[in-house]
Design a protein around this motif. Sequence first.
Motif, PDB file in Angstrom:
ATOM      1  N   UNK A  63       0.653  28.334  45.169  1.00 29.66           N
ATOM      2  CA  UNK A  63       1.154  26.407  45.300  1.00 29.66           C
ATOM      3  C   UNK A  63      -0.513  26.104  46.528  1.00 29.66           C
ATOM      4  N   UNK A  66      -3.752  27.535  45.820  1.00 31.46           N
ATOM      5  CA  UNK A  66      -3.846  26.814  44.602  1.00 31.46           C
ATOM      6  C   UNK A  66      -4.025  25.379  44.760  1.00 31.46           C
ATOM      7  N   UNK A 117      10.718  22.527  43.924  1.00 33.12           N
ATOM      8  CA  UNK A 117      11.627  22.866  42.879  1.00 33.12           C
ATOM      9  C   UNK A 117      13.288  22.425  43.241  1.00 33.12           C
ATOM     10  N   UNK A 121      15.882  22.044  40.746  1.00 34.61           N
ATOM     11  CA  UNK A 121      17.229  22.106  40.609  1.00 34.61           C
ATOM     12  C   UNK A 121      18.147  20.921  40.542  1.00 34.61           C
TER      13      UNK A 121
ATOM     14  N   UNK B 652      16.362  27.768  41.465  1.00 34.88           N
ATOM     15  CA  UNK B 652      15.080  27.138  42.778  1.00 34.88           C
ATOM     16  C   UNK B 652      13.751  28.635  42.424  1.00 34.88           C
ATOM     17  N   UNK B 653      14.230  29.781  42.427  1.00 31.84           N
ATOM     18  CA  UNK B 653      13.470  30.392  42.652  1.00 31.84           C
ATOM     19  C   UNK B 653      12.464  30.190  41.572  1.00 31.84           C
ATOM     20  N   UNK B 655      11.763  26.881  40.048  1.00 28.08           N
ATOM     21  CA  UNK B 655      11.590  25.939  40.200  1.00 28.08           C
ATOM     22  C   UNK B 655      10.662  26.302  41.357  1.00 28.08           C
ATOM     23  N   UNK B 656       9.936  27.231  42.084  1.00 31.84           N
ATOM     24  CA  UNK B 656       8.920  27.882  42.988  1.00 31.84           C
ATOM     25  C   UNK B 656       8.110  28.431  42.249  1.00 31.84           C
ATOM     26  N   UNK B 657       8.320  29.357  40.897  1.00 31.91           N
ATOM     27  CA  UNK B 657       7.610  29.512  39.980  1.00 31.91           C
ATOM     28  C   UNK B 657       7.127  28.808  39.176  1.00 31.91           C
ATOM     29  N   UNK B 658       7.692  27.784  38.957  1.00 32.78           N
ATOM     30  CA  UNK B 658       6.655  27.165  37.669  1.00 32.78           C
ATOM     31  C   UNK B 658       6.006  26.033  38.540  1.00 32.78           C
ATOM     32  N   UNK B 659       6.100  25.635  39.990  1.00 33.95           N
ATOM     33  CA  UNK B 659       5.376  25.046  40.545  1.00 33.95           C
ATOM     34  C   UNK B 659       4.467  25.062  40.961  1.00 33.95           C
ATOM     35  N   UNK B 660       4.526  27.118  41.268  1.00 33.26           N
ATOM     36  CA  UNK B 660       3.020  28.120  41.794  1.00 33.26           C
ATOM     37  C   UNK B 660       2.313  27.648  40.520  1.00 33.26           C
ATOM     38  N   UNK B 663       0.632  24.592  39.607  1.00 32.94           N
ATOM     39  CA  UNK B 663      -0.282  24.663  40.910  1.00 32.94           C
ATOM     40  C   UNK B 663      -1.927  25.366  40.795  1.00 32.94           C
ATOM     41  N   UNK B 664      -1.274  26.685  40.152  1.00 31.55           N
ATOM     42  CA  UNK B 664      -2.568  27.517  40.050  1.00 31.55           C
ATOM     43  C   UNK B 664      -3.229  27.500  39.051  1.00 31.55           C
TER      44      UNK B 664
END
Lengths: 160, 680
Positions: A63, A66, A117, A121, B652-653, B655-660, B663-664
């Motif tokens: 993130x 990027x 995240x 959640x 949470x994970x 969410x992080x994946x989606x965010x990453x 962003x990517x």
Amino acid sequence: MSKDPNKQAKKPSKKNKSIVSLLLILMIGAIFPGITLLVVGGMIPTAVVWLMDRTRGKLTTITAGSMNALALSFLLIQLFDNGQTLQAAIKILSNPVYWFFLLAVSGFGWFVAQTMPVFIVGVITARDKNRLNKIRTRQQMLVEEWGEGITEVPNEKKPQ
Amino acid sequence: MADQTAAKQAAPAGKNERISVCGGRYEVFLGNPLPHFSSPGTRAYAAQGTRGHGSALALIVENGEFPRFEILGNAVNINSPYVCKFLEYDVVYWADIGQHVPVLIYERPGGPRLMEKLTDDRPPLNSEVHFRQLLESMSDGIRDIYLAGTNHGRINPTNLFTRDASSATVQIGDYIATAPCKYQHPAYCTIELAMSHPLSRGPASASDDIYAIGVTLMHMIFGKLPMVNMAVEDIIKAKIEKGSLMALSGGLRIPSAYSEILRGLLADDVSQRWALDDIAYWLGGRRMGSKPGAQNGKAQRAFEIGGASYNNVRLLAHAMTKHPDAAAKSIEDGSLDRWLRRSLGNEDLAGAVAEAVASAASTQRGGSPAERAVTRTTITMDPSGPIRFRDISSMPQGLGALLVDTLAQGKSPRNIADFIAAQFILHWGNSQNLVGEYASIMQTYEGQRMLLDRPQPGFGIERVAYELSPGTPCLSPMVVSAFPLTLKSMMVALEAYASTVEAGDTRSDPIDRHIAAFILSRHRRMNDRVFPMLAAGTNAGQKALATLTVLAEMQRKYHTEPLPHLAEWVARMLAPSMDRFHNKILRERVTRDINKLAKRGDISGMLSVMDDGSTQKKDDEGYNAAHKEWLILEKAARELTTNTEVRDKALLRQGRQVTAFVAALLGIIAVVITAFIKMV
């Protein structure tokens, strides 16, 4: 089916991968020294995040990286406008404004990686809670209409 | 026959008060009692036919008496000048008695009774013409009754009415109003009937009536009968020891002109006793001759029991039943067997007694082995006598009347139940010379024994009572005061009782054991499978539904008129039965419909609502669908509420994946745009 041990042995190791990557960068650096310097220098915030990132799959790094790349793309345009030379790259990297810009955007990336995240959640939990309420309401309606008998769970204790 | 269901209300007796009975065909004059026509168990009143039947006699049956309704069909067909003509019957409310009572309408006899009391003296009958008139009228009367398919059972001078003053021709009085032979004086009974309890003598046979004619004749010849003042036990003893003829004459000399017929009529051996044809032959002038009765063997040595000695086996059997413990001891220690073999010299009887004792041991039910052994032994020793067990002394066909009386008085029927369970009647039948003649009664009692084995409502001792005495009214405390003889009248009485039942009244359910037994005994096609659910302790809902099913069938079949009080009583009971409908809205609708139908008194309609198959099916289907839906929802709810920590981590994970990813994506787009700009 088990994998062929010979094939597995032929896979390049992590160390080898790094050496190959380093050589590739050096080769590209030799061909495009300005771009390479700017990219390597401009991605330092990402490298720092990478070192700090303990998440599985380095998702925070992705993130923040990027966002770092996004900011770097503006510097690269500057570099291209100034002839893609090593001097131009050094000049850009020497400019604290650009560094501030790079760090700010990368920091924003890091911030998003930390908060988004949790927000997601929260949204999903709220949605589930709402759904649970609807389920319970419907169940209550069914019980009122058909009696407690419908709550009998076959071969299982009735849920509390 | 009159419809007795239309019970009338008799006002308190005024001088000119009258009530209409039998559908208005007769009027009973309450202010005109006729005590000289009353008989035991009845009160006589003057009555009159409204359609030209002339003067009649109304016999009001006293409370506690049960007329022989089963023979009314026979009695009404008797058109004999020598029998008081029975016309009709009804059941009316009698204010003096305080409840409904049967009223029997007879043609009024032409003259007074032959005797007011048996203990009275009267001038001896000296005229042979009168003797013949008396005999002929009695035998013709008995013949007419016999030809109508029944017998009398209470022939004695107090129940004979003179037809006219100039002759001795008589009319035979009532024989319907009370249990058969109940009020017959023991002196007028054969030995067997005298030994029986008055209630359980059973319907008299033609031979018993002929015997009573003989006693009546003897009474008339002498103008008195010494035996009527004797105690029952003394009468039995005298008749057994001396023979009826000698015992009844009491030492008086029997005129030779009558000795033959009296010997024939009073023969103690039934096979030697004259029949009606023999009387006709004698009246026709043929001399019959009388064989001497078979004498019971007299033992060389007396057998002692209960402090008295007996040489006669029949008297000994009678005494044994009075002293069952001593009798059991004598059977057990073999002293009776020895006496039968050595003193009486009757090896066959001793063998039969041994078999009876063995059979008593093989039967598992009905009193103790000793009690059973004593009863079976006495049956074997005196097969023509009544069956004697504990306080019961009954002819087989008389047990029904005794049982009905026991239940009506609220006494325990335990002894009678044990009596039937012990299969004494089977043993009694097998002890008779002509076993085939008694096959029917033996079969009847085996059937009753099986009914007795089933304790559920509709069976048991109450059912046995109604089966053995088909003319018995329903004895349920709820309806007995209405004297209901038919299911229709029972429903009317139950409706009247239901009007006194308030909400929350738990005195009784609409169908108690008596009503259940009465229904099953009177309605043979009734489905008896619902009756076990009427038992106390059954699930209230099932019980209510069973009650509704039975009463609906009764209303449909026997009483089509509305029964609002009974229906509302049942509707109140049905509250727990509503659980059979799962759907609340349906339940409310059914409850509403039931209450509406109950107010209209439509019990059959209530059953249709409760037992509607399509509604029930739809409800079941809906319930199953709701159950399935609830389970699916529950599963979903469980998924949402269990392992929240793990789920949150996963979220949470994600969410992080989606965010990453986002962003990517932005990063790549930026690089591509940069490259694009540069290229352009």
